[in-house]
Design a protein around this motif. Structure first.
Motif, PDB file in Angstrom:
ATOM      1  N   VAL A 285      -0.118   9.948   6.287  1.00 48.97           N
ATOM      2  CA  VAL A 285      -0.793   9.645   5.025  1.00 48.97           C
ATOM      3  C   VAL A 285      -1.753  10.784   4.667  1.00 48.97           C
ATOM      4  O   VAL A 285      -2.592  11.178   5.476  1.00 48.97           O
ATOM      5  CB  VAL A 285      -1.571   8.314   5.111  1.00 48.97           C
ATOM      6  CG1 VAL A 285      -2.325   8.049   3.810  1.00 48.97           C
ATOM      7  CG2 VAL A 285      -0.616   7.174   5.429  1.00 48.97           C
ATOM      8  N   HIS A 286      -1.584  11.291   3.455  1.00 45.73           N
ATOM      9  CA  HIS A 286      -2.422  12.384   2.966  1.00 45.73           C
ATOM     10  C   HIS A 286      -2.998  11.973   1.613  1.00 45.73           C
ATOM     11  O   HIS A 286      -2.290  11.429   0.764  1.00 45.73           O
ATOM     12  CB  HIS A 286      -1.614  13.665   2.822  1.00 45.73           C
ATOM     13  CG  HIS A 286      -0.919  14.042   4.097  1.00 45.73           C
ATOM     14  ND1 HIS A 286      -1.581  14.597   5.158  1.00 45.73           N
ATOM     15  CD2 HIS A 286       0.360  13.887   4.483  1.00 45.73           C
ATOM     16  CE1 HIS A 286      -0.729  14.784   6.154  1.00 45.73           C
ATOM     17  NE2 HIS A 286       0.458  14.351   5.771  1.00 45.73           N
TER      18      HIS A 286
ATOM     19  N   LEU B   5       0.827  -1.210   0.000  1.00 50.32           N
ATOM     20  CA  LEU B   5       0.000   0.000   0.000  1.00 50.32           C
ATOM     21  C   LEU B   5       0.860   1.257   0.000  1.00 50.32           C
ATOM     22  O   LEU B   5       0.526   2.241  -0.667  1.00 50.32           O
ATOM     23  CB  LEU B   5      -0.915   0.028   1.223  1.00 50.32           C
ATOM     24  CG  LEU B   5      -2.129  -0.882   1.151  1.00 50.32           C
ATOM     25  CD1 LEU B   5      -2.814  -0.951   2.509  1.00 50.32           C
ATOM     26  CD2 LEU B   5      -3.096  -0.413   0.094  1.00 50.32           C
ATOM     27  N   ASN B   6       1.955   1.220   0.725  1.00 50.76           N
ATOM     28  CA  ASN B   6       2.833   2.384   0.795  1.00 50.76           C
ATOM     29  C   ASN B   6       3.518   2.675  -0.536  1.00 50.76           C
ATOM     30  O   ASN B   6       4.041   3.770  -0.726  1.00 50.76           O
ATOM     31  CB  ASN B   6       3.868   2.202   1.911  1.00 50.76           C
ATOM     32  CG  ASN B   6       3.259   2.372   3.286  1.00 50.76           C
ATOM     33  OD1 ASN B   6       2.226   3.022   3.464  1.00 50.76           O
ATOM     34  ND2 ASN B   6       3.888   1.768   4.276  1.00 50.76           N
TER      35      ASN B   6
ATOM     36  N   VAL C 240      -8.877  15.174   0.934  1.00 51.22           N
ATOM     37  CA  VAL C 240     -10.145  14.450   1.012  1.00 51.22           C
ATOM     38  C   VAL C 240     -10.199  13.614   2.293  1.00 51.22           C
ATOM     39  O   VAL C 240     -11.084  12.792   2.461  1.00 51.22           O
ATOM     40  CB  VAL C 240     -10.390  13.565  -0.241  1.00 51.22           C
ATOM     41  CG1 VAL C 240     -10.532  14.436  -1.489  1.00 51.22           C
ATOM     42  CG2 VAL C 240      -9.291  12.542  -0.416  1.00 51.22           C
ATOM     43  N   VAL C 241      -9.248  13.871   3.184  1.00 47.08           N
ATOM     44  CA  VAL C 241      -9.191  13.173   4.463  1.00 47.08           C
ATOM     45  C   VAL C 241     -10.008  13.964   5.482  1.00 47.08           C
ATOM     46  O   VAL C 241      -9.858  15.184   5.594  1.00 47.08           O
ATOM     47  CB  VAL C 241      -7.727  13.038   4.952  1.00 47.08           C
ATOM     48  CG1 VAL C 241      -7.674  12.402   6.329  1.00 47.08           C
ATOM     49  CG2 VAL C 241      -6.911  12.242   3.951  1.00 47.08           C
ATOM     50  N   SER C 242     -10.845  13.266   6.211  1.00 44.42           N
ATOM     51  CA  SER C 242     -11.642  13.917   7.243  1.00 44.42           C
ATOM     52  C   SER C 242     -10.729  14.553   8.289  1.00 44.42           C
ATOM     53  O   SER C 242      -9.766  13.915   8.741  1.00 44.42           O
ATOM     54  CB  SER C 242     -12.550  12.889   7.918  1.00 44.42           C
ATOM     55  OG  SER C 242     -13.130  13.456   9.085  1.00 44.42           O
TER      56      SER C 242
ATOM     57  N   SER D  61       0.081  10.429  -0.456  1.00 45.90           N
ATOM     58  CA  SER D  61       1.485  10.565  -0.061  1.00 45.90           C
ATOM     59  C   SER D  61       1.611  10.147   1.400  1.00 45.90           C
ATOM     60  O   SER D  61       0.633  10.113   2.142  1.00 45.90           O
ATOM     61  CB  SER D  61       1.970  12.006  -0.249  1.00 45.90           C
ATOM     62  OG  SER D  61       1.237  12.884   0.596  1.00 45.90           O
ATOM     63  N   GLY D  62       2.816   9.850   1.787  1.00 44.80           N
ATOM     64  CA  GLY D  62       3.074   9.420   3.156  1.00 44.80           C
ATOM     65  C   GLY D  62       2.892   7.927   3.310  1.00 44.80           C
ATOM     66  O   GLY D  62       2.356   7.259   2.428  1.00 44.80           O
TER      67      GLY D  62
END
Length: 177
Positions: free
Chosen positions: A128-129, A56-57, A138-140, A97-98
């Protein structure tokens, strides 16, 4: 931002379980019932989960070929969810990213007849962004930095050091990260 894209981004980050192109790649192998010991089954599941997070990374949402290593570690519900999520994020031109970092893994349940295990996992997603094509997150803003979930994994064969993740979900075991 509507809730649907936000939930999609959270799905990637929370389980980091998701990806693209529902028809891409060869189908994942199917786990088979096994006579693994409990320790072997847990070790295989943990190794697979750590490999999953590593894969995933390395995902680049603009390049669906980078999704394949993630897909190779999942089957069933987990694979279907990953394909749908990555496909959606790719179509929306999101970028990530991240890195996610595994914080802890706790053995929860073992089915001796199948070798299937359940793990409670805690992961740090603070770095993680996920952004849309305009560069908007788009991250809460309420996303916790440390996320807890449950996963199930089934070994590929007797004595296997590898398993496939079959499902992810909320962890209600009481284990705290």
């Amino acid at each position: 931002m509507s809730q649907a894209p936000r939930r999609t981004a959270i799905a990637l980050i929370a389980a980091l379980t998701a990806v693209v192109m529902s028809g891409c790649g060869a189908p994942a192998p199917t786990p088979t019932p096994t006579a693994l010991s409990e320790a072997e089954a847990y070790a295989a599941a943990e190794a697979t989960y750590r490999a999953y997070v590593d894969a995933l990374n390395r995902v680049d949402l603009s390049d669906p070929t980078t999704f394949e290593p993630v897909f190779a570690l999942t089957t069933g519900e987990a694979l279907a969810a990953d394909r749908k999520t990555f496909s959606d994020m790719h179509a929306r031109a999101y970028s990530v990213s991240g890195n996610t970092r595994v914080q802890s893994i706790v053995d929860r349940r073992f089915d001796s007849s199948t070798g299937v295990v359940e793990l409670a996992v805690c992961q740090d997603v603070s770095q993680v962004h996920v952004v849309d094509e305009s560069g908007n997150s788009v991250v809460s803003p309420d996303r916790p930095d440390i996320q807890q979930m449950r996963l199930r994994a089934a070994p590929l064969s007797s004595g296997a050091t590898r398993a496939l993740i079959t499902s992810f979900g909320p962890d209600e075991s009481g284990v705290k990260c």
